[in-house]
Scaffold this active site. Sequence first.
Site, PDB file in Angstrom:
ATOM      1  N   ALA A 199       1.273   3.520  -3.487  1.00 52.23           N
ATOM      2  CA  ALA A 199       1.764   4.894  -3.465  1.00 52.23           C
ATOM      3  C   ALA A 199       3.287   4.927  -3.571  1.00 52.23           C
ATOM      4  O   ALA A 199       3.866   5.873  -4.090  1.00 52.23           O
ATOM      5  CB  ALA A 199       1.305   5.576  -2.188  1.00 52.23           C
ATOM      6  N   GLN A 200       3.933   3.863  -3.083  1.00 50.44           N
ATOM      7  CA  GLN A 200       5.393   3.888  -3.028  1.00 50.44           C
ATOM      8  C   GLN A 200       6.076   3.316  -4.258  1.00 50.44           C
ATOM      9  O   GLN A 200       7.258   3.535  -4.449  1.00 50.44           O
ATOM     10  CB  GLN A 200       5.883   3.087  -1.824  1.00 50.44           C
ATOM     11  CG  GLN A 200       5.464   3.673  -0.502  1.00 50.44           C
ATOM     12  CD  GLN A 200       5.700   2.656   0.587  1.00 50.44           C
ATOM     13  OE1 GLN A 200       5.060   1.609   0.633  1.00 50.44           O
ATOM     14  NE2 GLN A 200       6.640   2.942   1.450  1.00 50.44           N
TER      15      GLN A 200
ATOM     16  N   ASP B  97      -5.332   2.517   9.659  1.00 52.02           N
ATOM     17  CA  ASP B  97      -5.580   2.648   8.218  1.00 52.02           C
ATOM     18  C   ASP B  97      -5.624   1.282   7.534  1.00 52.02           C
ATOM     19  O   ASP B  97      -5.208   1.146   6.385  1.00 52.02           O
ATOM     20  CB  ASP B  97      -4.485   3.538   7.611  1.00 52.02           C
ATOM     21  CG  ASP B  97      -4.903   4.101   6.256  1.00 52.02           C
ATOM     22  OD1 ASP B  97      -6.124   4.251   6.022  1.00 52.02           O
ATOM     23  OD2 ASP B  97      -4.016   4.387   5.429  1.00 52.02           O
TER      24      ASP B  97
END
Length: 415
Positions: A50-51, A168
């Site tokens: 995502a980054q 997570d």
Amino acid sequence: MPLLSPRNNGRMAQSAAGSRNSQLYTVEVGDTRFQILKRYQNLKPIGSGAQGIVCSALDTVTNHQVAIKKLSRPFQNVTHAKRAYREFKLMKLVSHKNIIGLLNAFTPQKTLDEFSDVYLVMELMDANLCQVIQVTGLDLDHERISYLMYQCLCGIKHLHKAGIIHRDLKPSNIVVKTDCTLKILDFGLARSTGTSFMMTPYVVTRYYRAPEVILGMGYKENVDIWSIGCIMGEIIRGAVLFPGSDHIDQWNKIIEQLGTPSREFMERLLPTVRNYVENRPRHPGYSFERLFPDMLFPDDNSENGRTKPAQARDLLSKMLVIDPERRISVEEALRHPYISVWYEDQEVNAPPPGPYDHSVDEREHTVEQWKDLIYKEVMDYESTHNSLGAAGAGPMAANANVDQPNAAQTAAPRR
Ligand code: AMP
């Protein structure tokens, strides 16, 4: 037998374009431009999240391979910013062999105004667990499965000691080397995550999230045991255990296999959630012998070959328990016969990291304020670690806390 297949090598074009005291150069990796210190050469893309993009590179100062992650405009929105800030702070704080270590960090920009990108240099591993699980025909034996799970538990226990409950854990954020060593790549959800809106097209994987996370209940450390159970079950089954398309589907997949939880568990749910959960069709669930039949387990010709599948199944049956009050704890999992063969006190009980300032997780800032905070953290790191210092002369060169990479493909875990 090596654990993994070779890394995918990407093509790139390299061009010199100095800036920031001519210590930097620019290299295109796929569509992404990396502006990095010259000490890092031979970049190859190895992953993306995502980054941003992650590359492998040779650190010409230490002569070790490293991983470099580019955080492109990490302050572009509040969610990204908080995650980048938290990750950077935690990487600086935590030092444990089963958590990825930060070797260097820098920005190529010279001022806060210009500030746009952060580069994190980390120890390089060979593949993430997704890739390992997906390699068809790669049947890990009990020695490897139990060693991977042991290391996961050690890393998670260390985070718990710093007051960080991950919530997570997933295979894409766990990386391994061919010698079967394992490191956790990230620090999970911030305490205030429930309220933030993920402003990214990136799909978030929720398959490994525990019932108490899905159902919005309180949680304790053994929330992470659920995820570790899902990962171990997936290694054995070769398929995701609870591949829900959304929270509702996820819950259905869980109760279809494990059975509708007890009334006592239902009573601890928020009224609206309870109403929904209680009105689902009731499922009896399956025994663990049915969920993980003998044929799934690796053939084991060793002397205790027959006891290992039973032990693995017993551990799974204690980790994959919907009610956290009845689920095994991290300490109990580490003492379970399937895992305890690896127990080493200095790994399980390594000195705890310094205290983590949880106010970071609750902080609400504007994008401009986050930009300022992240910039200050990078500047602070650069000055204390001499990140941009003369190549080879800075403390990083001497202190690089990288494990000695072993090019030889060591087949079995240590011992
Ligand atoms: P992330 O952006 O941290 O979610 O990482 C995305 C992917 O890049 C991971 O799933 C790994 O496949 C890979 N990756 C990240 N960091 C490393 C590392 N230090 N060593 C090897 N692979 C990595």
